[in-house]
Design a protein around this motif. Structure first.
Motif, PDB file in Angstrom:
ATOM      1  N   GLU A   1      30.434  45.099   4.975  1.00  0.00           N
ATOM      2  CA  GLU A   1      31.056  45.503   6.249  1.00  0.00           C
ATOM      3  C   GLU A   1      30.180  45.099   7.422  1.00  0.00           C
ATOM      4  O   GLU A   1      30.664  44.600   8.428  1.00  0.00           O
TER       5      GLU A   1
ATOM      6  N   LEU B   1      30.285  41.399   7.872  1.00  0.00           N
ATOM      7  CA  LEU B   1      31.589  40.997   8.407  1.00  0.00           C
ATOM      8  C   LEU B   1      31.702  41.312   9.893  1.00  0.00           C
ATOM      9  O   LEU B   1      32.214  40.513  10.680  1.00  0.00           O
ATOM     10  N   SER B   2      31.184  42.490  10.237  1.00  0.00           N
ATOM     11  CA  SER B   2      31.211  42.904  11.622  1.00  0.00           C
ATOM     12  C   SER B   2      30.399  41.907  12.458  1.00  0.00           C
ATOM     13  O   SER B   2      30.806  41.490  13.544  1.00  0.00           O
TER      14      SER B   2
ATOM     15  N   ILE C   1      32.432  38.701  12.798  1.00  0.00           N
ATOM     16  CA  ILE C   1      33.495  38.803  13.807  1.00  0.00           C
ATOM     17  C   ILE C   1      32.884  38.655  15.193  1.00  0.00           C
ATOM     18  O   ILE C   1      33.407  37.939  16.051  1.00  0.00           O
ATOM     19  N   ASP C   2      31.743  39.319  15.404  1.00  0.00           N
ATOM     20  CA  ASP C   2      31.055  39.185  16.698  1.00  0.00           C
ATOM     21  C   ASP C   2      30.643  37.727  16.939  1.00  0.00           C
ATOM     22  O   ASP C   2      30.831  37.184  18.019  1.00  0.00           O
ATOM     23  N   TYR C   3      30.080  37.113  15.896  1.00  0.00           N
ATOM     24  CA  TYR C   3      29.575  35.730  16.004  1.00  0.00           C
ATOM     25  C   TYR C   3      30.704  34.799  16.447  1.00  0.00           C
ATOM     26  O   TYR C   3      30.553  34.005  17.368  1.00  0.00           O
TER      27      TYR C   3
ATOM     28  N   ILE D   1      40.780  38.603   8.709  1.00  0.00           N
ATOM     29  CA  ILE D   1      40.054  39.010   7.508  1.00  0.00           C
ATOM     30  C   ILE D   1      41.063  39.368   6.421  1.00  0.00           C
ATOM     31  O   ILE D   1      42.059  40.030   6.703  1.00  0.00           O
TER      32      ILE D   1
END
Lengths: 267, 126, 268
Positions: free
Chosen positions: A193, A196-197, A200-202, A212
């Motif tokens: 998680e 993944l978070s 997503i930010d990147y 996702i």
């Protein structure tokens, strides 16, 4: 970036050439055109034809490959190279050796449009190259529009190079990015998680908004055969990859063969 | 020949990796992660080489290239990009970028481009 | 202005949901109240009763308050001034009670999109979804809103969906696309139908009457699997609450888009 285009004499190799041209023109990559055959003379002619075709894709005034850039002590800037190479011997071994020698970042290779990832006269060369190369490999099945890039990444261990290669491909194909999260169970573990978070930010700070999708490892093969018919599938297969750890190589081959689209193996 | 280099990338790591490697070779580096601050510095001083990322907040690499060209025709500009589009690649070419490097790149690649820029500068002086 | 209740947990699905909600709020102004129901089972059981139990519960609520405040603050500082509601109890019941009491117009929560539809079906089957008096927005992914809205339904459900659309998204600048499904399990691939002229004309008139325009209207025949490719690319899909395991539920389980489920009863 350095790109190695490995080709034989068949139409799928010709079909992969436009993608090499687009990659080259967008990234100013140095390109090596490699033909592998035991009949060197015939292959030399074929590779020369590829060279001519590739050169024709570029606008002579707007290309980093234009001859004028090599004149006058680089006053106008670095002249990017397109070189041709012929090798004799076992095709997959020769391709891998050339890629290592030229320190390539990406190998591009065409393959038959069937599900088997083969070269007509030499068997599963694309598959072997994809599995054993140290750098990323783009296996192209037909020259068709790629709308989605489906990234089957191992989120615990993805390399920065992989993320950058994904970004380049999305830009190149104007494709949407789908990130497939492989899970052992219903729940996404805390560690994944967090990664993944971060992912997503990147991407979202770069104006890319990935979708996702969670997939159980046991369903991956079904997922691949159903989902990727309209896109490019990218899988991270570095040494720490979950695919390398969990699946025996025969299973990875099966996974690739279940897929009808082009494939990008990231490292 | 030691040269003056400005590096601009909003990812801190790029500048840090280059700094460690290029300072060993005797070059002087100024590292920026803020494009506006880098543009102000470019207006003040003529650098031999400018290494710039293309996609950044507020200012893009093409603007940096244009600003460098206004200040000096001599400066070699090396563009770095994680999102290589044909438009940007062509614009970089027509506006006189010395090199264009797409990510992922090896440090060696940028060092090679800087070495070539150094050679070109030297050849121009002679 | 609409009143929205958003349910958050300290996890990725909630982080995506609040980001999406904050973007949506810029287009469709609403007030947003955060609610969090701490999972007492995860934090272990209190051995005591009375004062001991109360202290243990207070500690958990305080910890949850801090976690959720952090999440809200990270994702959207604008809402950091609004105190999240932390209410221990049975999740569905607590949320339902809160919605009924405060008469919220919309409920939002996150659920990561999964190839295996089990969790999606569980959600549809839940007491909460079966009893909600308002629409529920289930955010599966952080999608850019300029991809537009798609209203997905059958000829029976489209009229009430249009009413919900006009109620909630009346000020939205973009025109929604309409996707009318005729489920035929024997048709693997989607087939576009050309004989739905009356339905299309009704939809267009409905928009015209309100001085609005509609996007593309497609009426398509096929199996849920065959139609799945056509409900992937929008920023928001609007649908009626489907029966779990129904063809519509199967189709929506395959869509990675955020889905707004609307009750089928008539609205003012």
């Amino acid at each position: 970036m350095r790109i190695l285009f490995a080709a034989d004499e068949h139409s799928y190799s010709t079909d992969a050439l436009p993608q090499v041209a687009r990659l080259g023109e967008n990234t100013w990559a140095d390109i090596t055109l490699l033909g592998v055959s035991n009949q060197s003379k015939a292959m030399a002619d074929i590779v020369n034809t590829y060279y001519k075709k590739l050169s024709e894709y570029f606008d002579p005034k707007l290309s980093p490959y234009q001859q004028s850039r090599s004149e006058g002590n680089m006053k106008t800037g670095i002249h990017k190279q397109i070189t041709t190479r012929i090798r004799r011997g076992n095709p997959s071994r020769e391709i891998l050796e050339e890629a290592k020698k030229a320190e390539c970042d990406l190998i591009v290779i065409g393959c038959s449009t069937q599900k088997d990832y083969t070269w007509k006269d030499a068997g599963d060369v694309p598959l072997k190259v994809a599995k054993d190369a140290d750098c990323s490999v783009l296996v192209i099945k037909e020259d068709k529009k790629i709308n989605k890039m489906l990234c089957c990444l191992d989120h615990d261990n993805i390399s920065q190079e992989s993320l950058e290669m994904v970004s380049q491909m999305i830009t190149l194909f104007h494709a949407d990015l789908d990130i497939v999260v492989l899970t052992d169970s219903e729940d996404v573990q805390g560690k994944i998680e967090k990664k993944l978070s971060w992912l997503i930010d990147y991407y979202s700070t770069r104006d890319i908004f990935p979708c996702i999708e969670l997939v159980k490892l046991t369903n991956l093969e079904t997922f691949v055969s159903r989902k990727v018919r309209w896109g490019l599938m990218a899988m991270w297969m570095g040494k720490k990859s979950i695919l390398e750890r969990v699946f025996p190589s025969s299973k990875v081959s099966r996974l690739l063969k279940a897929n009808e689209s082009s494939v990008l193996l990231l490292r | 020949m030691p040269i003056q280099i400005l590096v601009l990338d909003d990812e801190k790591i790029v500048g840090e990796r280059l700094k460690a490697s290029l300072e060993k070779e005797g070059h002087t580096l100024e590292i920026f992660i803020n494009p506006v601050a880098a543009l102000n510095r470019i207006k003040e001083k003529v650098f031999d080489v400018v290494v710039t990322d293309i996609r950044m907040d507020d200012v893009d690499g093409i603007q940096v290239l244009e600003e460098v060209r206004k200040k000096s025709q001599k400066t070699k500009v090396i563009m770095i990009t994680g999102y290589a589009t044909l438009e940007v690649a062509r614009e970089s070419l027509t506006k006189g970028a010395f090199d264009f490097i797409a990510k992922p790149f090896k440090l060696k690649e940028i060092r090679g481009a800087i070495q070539k820029a150094e050679d070109a500068l030297q050849a121009e002086e002679n | 202005m609409q009143d929205v209740l958003i349910s958050l947990q300290p996890d990725l699905a909630s982080s995506i949901a609040i980001r999406y909600a904050c973007r949506l709020e810029k287009l469709v102004r609403f007030t947003m109240q955060v609610i969090h129901i701490p999972n007492m089972d995860e934090t272990g059981h209190s051995h005591g009763s009375g004062w001991v139990h109360e202290t243990w519960e207070n500690a958990i609520v305080q910890q949850a308050r801090e976690d959720i405040a952090k999440l809200v603050q990270k994702e959207f500082f604008h809402y950091s001034t609004v105190e999240p509601k932390i209410i221990p109890g049975e999740r569905d019941l607590v949320i339902l009670e809160e919605i009924r009491q405060k008469k919220y117009d919309l409920f939002i929560e996150g659920l990561l999109h999964s190839f295996e539809p089990d969790r999606f079906f569980q959600k549809l089957d839940s007491m909460l979804y079966r009893s909600l008096p308002c629409p529920a927005l289930l955010v599966k992914n952080l999608v850019v809103l300029d991809r537009g809205i798609q209203i997905v339904g059958t000829p029976d459900t489209i009229p009430s969906l249009l009413l919900w659309f006009f109620k909630i998204f009346n000020n939205l600048p973009a025109d929604p696309d309409i996707f009318v499904c005729h489920f035929e399990t024997s048709w693997e691939e989607a087939v576009f139908m050309e004989n739905d002229a009356a339905l299309i004309s009704d939809i267009e008139n409905d928009f015209l009457k309100r001085g609005k325009t509609v996007g593309k209207i497609k009426t398509v025949k096929g199996s849920p699997d065959g139609l799945a490719l056509l409900v992937r690319d929008h920023a928001l899909v609007i649908s009626a609450y489907p029966q779990s395991q129904s063809y519509m539920a199967q189709l929506l389980s395959m869509s990675p888009c955020p889905i707004l489920f609307c009750p089928e009863f008539k609205i003012d």
